[in-house]
Design a protein around this motif. Structure first.
Motif, mmCIF file in Angstrom:
data_model
loop_
_atom_site.group_PDB
_atom_site.id
_atom_site.type_symbol
_atom_site.label_atom_id
_atom_site.label_comp_id
_atom_site.label_asym_id
_atom_site.label_seq_id
_atom_site.Cartn_x
_atom_site.Cartn_y
_atom_site.Cartn_z
ATOM 1 N N ALA A 193 0.831 -1.203 0.000
ATOM 2 C CA ALA A 193 0.000 0.000 0.000
ATOM 3 C C ALA A 193 0.864 1.251 0.000
ATOM 4 O O ALA A 193 2.044 1.210 0.337
ATOM 5 C CB ALA A 193 -0.908 0.010 1.219
ATOM 6 N N TRP A 194 0.231 2.329 -0.375
ATOM 7 C CA TRP A 194 0.788 3.669 -0.211
ATOM 8 C C TRP A 194 -0.133 4.430 0.748
ATOM 9 O O TRP A 194 -1.358 4.407 0.597
ATOM 10 C CB TRP A 194 0.890 4.396 -1.541
ATOM 11 C CG TRP A 194 1.965 3.873 -2.437
ATOM 12 C CD1 TRP A 194 1.830 2.910 -3.400
ATOM 13 C CD2 TRP A 194 3.339 4.261 -2.438
ATOM 14 N NE1 TRP A 194 3.047 2.672 -3.995
ATOM 15 C CE2 TRP A 194 3.991 3.495 -3.433
ATOM 16 C CE3 TRP A 194 4.098 5.186 -1.712
ATOM 17 C CZ2 TRP A 194 5.364 3.629 -3.716
ATOM 18 C CZ3 TRP A 194 5.439 5.313 -2.004
ATOM 19 C CH2 TRP A 194 6.070 4.542 -2.984
ATOM 20 N N VAL A 195 0.506 5.086 1.688
ATOM 21 C CA VAL A 195 -0.194 5.878 2.694
ATOM 22 C C VAL A 195 0.493 7.237 2.720
ATOM 23 O O VAL A 195 1.707 7.313 2.540
ATOM 24 C CB VAL A 195 -0.111 5.194 4.071
ATOM 25 C CG1 VAL A 195 -0.750 6.050 5.158
ATOM 26 C CG2 VAL A 195 -0.765 3.814 4.016
ATOM 27 N N ARG A 196 -0.265 8.289 2.922
ATOM 28 C CA ARG A 196 0.350 9.612 2.943
ATOM 29 C C ARG A 196 -0.016 10.361 4.218
ATOM 30 O O ARG A 196 -1.002 10.051 4.869
ATOM 31 C CB ARG A 196 -0.078 10.429 1.721
ATOM 32 C CG ARG A 196 -1.549 10.808 1.683
ATOM 33 C CD ARG A 196 -1.887 11.467 0.347
ATOM 34 N NE ARG A 196 -3.286 11.866 0.276
ATOM 35 C CZ ARG A 196 -3.869 12.324 -0.826
ATOM 36 N NH1 ARG A 196 -3.178 12.449 -1.964
ATOM 37 N NH2 ARG A 196 -5.150 12.669 -0.807
ATOM 38 N N GLN A 197 0.830 11.328 4.537
ATOM 39 C CA GLN A 197 0.582 12.172 5.696
ATOM 40 C C GLN A 197 0.917 13.605 5.344
ATOM 41 O O GLN A 197 2.084 13.920 5.058
ATOM 42 C CB GLN A 197 1.401 11.710 6.908
ATOM 43 C CG GLN A 197 1.065 12.467 8.180
ATOM 44 C CD GLN A 197 1.630 11.798 9.410
ATOM 45 O OE1 GLN A 197 2.572 11.015 9.356
ATOM 46 N NE2 GLN A 197 1.033 12.090 10.555
ATOM 47 N N ALA A 198 -0.105 14.436 5.364
ATOM 48 C CA ALA A 198 0.091 15.851 5.105
ATOM 49 C C ALA A 198 0.495 16.556 6.400
ATOM 50 O O ALA A 198 0.193 16.071 7.493
ATOM 51 C CB ALA A 198 -1.190 16.455 4.546
ATOM 52 N N PRO A 199 1.155 17.684 6.298
ATOM 53 C CA PRO A 199 1.575 18.404 7.507
ATOM 54 C C PRO A 199 0.400 18.690 8.425
ATOM 55 O O PRO A 199 -0.636 19.207 7.998
ATOM 56 C CB PRO A 199 2.165 19.705 6.946
ATOM 57 C CG PRO A 199 2.607 19.355 5.570
ATOM 58 C CD PRO A 199 1.602 18.354 5.067
ATOM 59 N N GLY A 200 0.547 18.300 9.682
ATOM 60 C CA GLY A 200 -0.485 18.573 10.668
ATOM 61 C C GLY A 200 -1.701 17.676 10.594
ATOM 62 O O GLY A 200 -2.688 17.901 11.301
ATOM 63 N N LYS A 201 -1.643 16.648 9.747
ATOM 64 C CA LYS A 201 -2.794 15.756 9.594
ATOM 65 C C LYS A 201 -2.406 14.321 9.895
ATOM 66 O O LYS A 201 -1.234 13.973 9.926
ATOM 67 C CB LYS A 201 -3.356 15.871 8.183
ATOM 68 C CG LYS A 201 -3.938 17.235 7.859
ATOM 69 C CD LYS A 201 -4.651 17.209 6.527
ATOM 70 C CE LYS A 201 -5.321 18.546 6.232
ATOM 71 N NZ LYS A 201 -6.053 18.536 4.942
ATOM 72 N N GLU A 202 -3.426 13.486 10.093
ATOM 73 C CA GLU A 202 -3.176 12.062 10.315
ATOM 74 C C GLU A 202 -2.816 11.377 9.004
ATOM 75 O O GLU A 202 -3.086 11.892 7.923
ATOM 76 C CB GLU A 202 -4.436 11.418 10.902
ATOM 77 C CG GLU A 202 -4.748 11.839 12.312
ATOM 78 C CD GLU A 202 -5.889 11.017 12.899
ATOM 79 O OE1 GLU A 202 -6.202 11.228 14.082
ATOM 80 O OE2 GLU A 202 -6.448 10.169 12.189
#
Length: 123
Positions: free
Chosen positions: A34-43
């Motif tokens: 899988a690919w998972v992402r995390q934006a600044p300040g977010k889960e």
């Protein structure tokens, strides 16, 4: 166990990027990826997953029809092709692996993680 993500960078809205994850130290073809992402300040947020045989894919609604995940079990790699990128796609992108089937969108179920590669979509 190693998962090495690469391919991030700065791209303009509407542009494309290809992320790659090279793995070693575990039986790649026995693991869903899988690919998972995390934006600044977010889960962290699930992006896409692919079954161990590569015959089934899953996408979050926010990336469906823009992103494509595929894998090469001979090379132990998983790739995320990202098209029509939007500023809201800006995040650190991580590849992850799990053995157990099901619950692909629940990133807490993944066993192995790589370091992130940063994607910035901005004009």
């Amino acid at each position: 166990v190693q998962l090495q993500a690469s391919g991030g960078g700065l791209v303009q809205p509407g542009g494309s990027l290809t992320l790659s994850c090279t793995t070693s130290g575990f039986p790649f073809s026995a693991f869903h990826m899988a690919w998972v992402r995390q934006a600044p300040g977010k889960e962290r947020e699930f992006v896409a997953a692919i079954s161990k045989a590569g015959d089934t894919t899953y996408y979050s609604q926010s990336v469906q029809r823009r992103f494509t995940i595929f894998r090469d079990n001979a090379k132990n790699t998983v790739t995320l092709q990202m098209n029509d990128l939007k500023p809201e796609d800006t995040a650190d992108y991580y590849c992850a692996a799990k053995m157990v089937s099901g619950l692909y969108s629940d990133y807490l179920n993944y066993d192995y993680w790589g370091q992130g590669t940063q994607v910035t979509v901005s004009s």
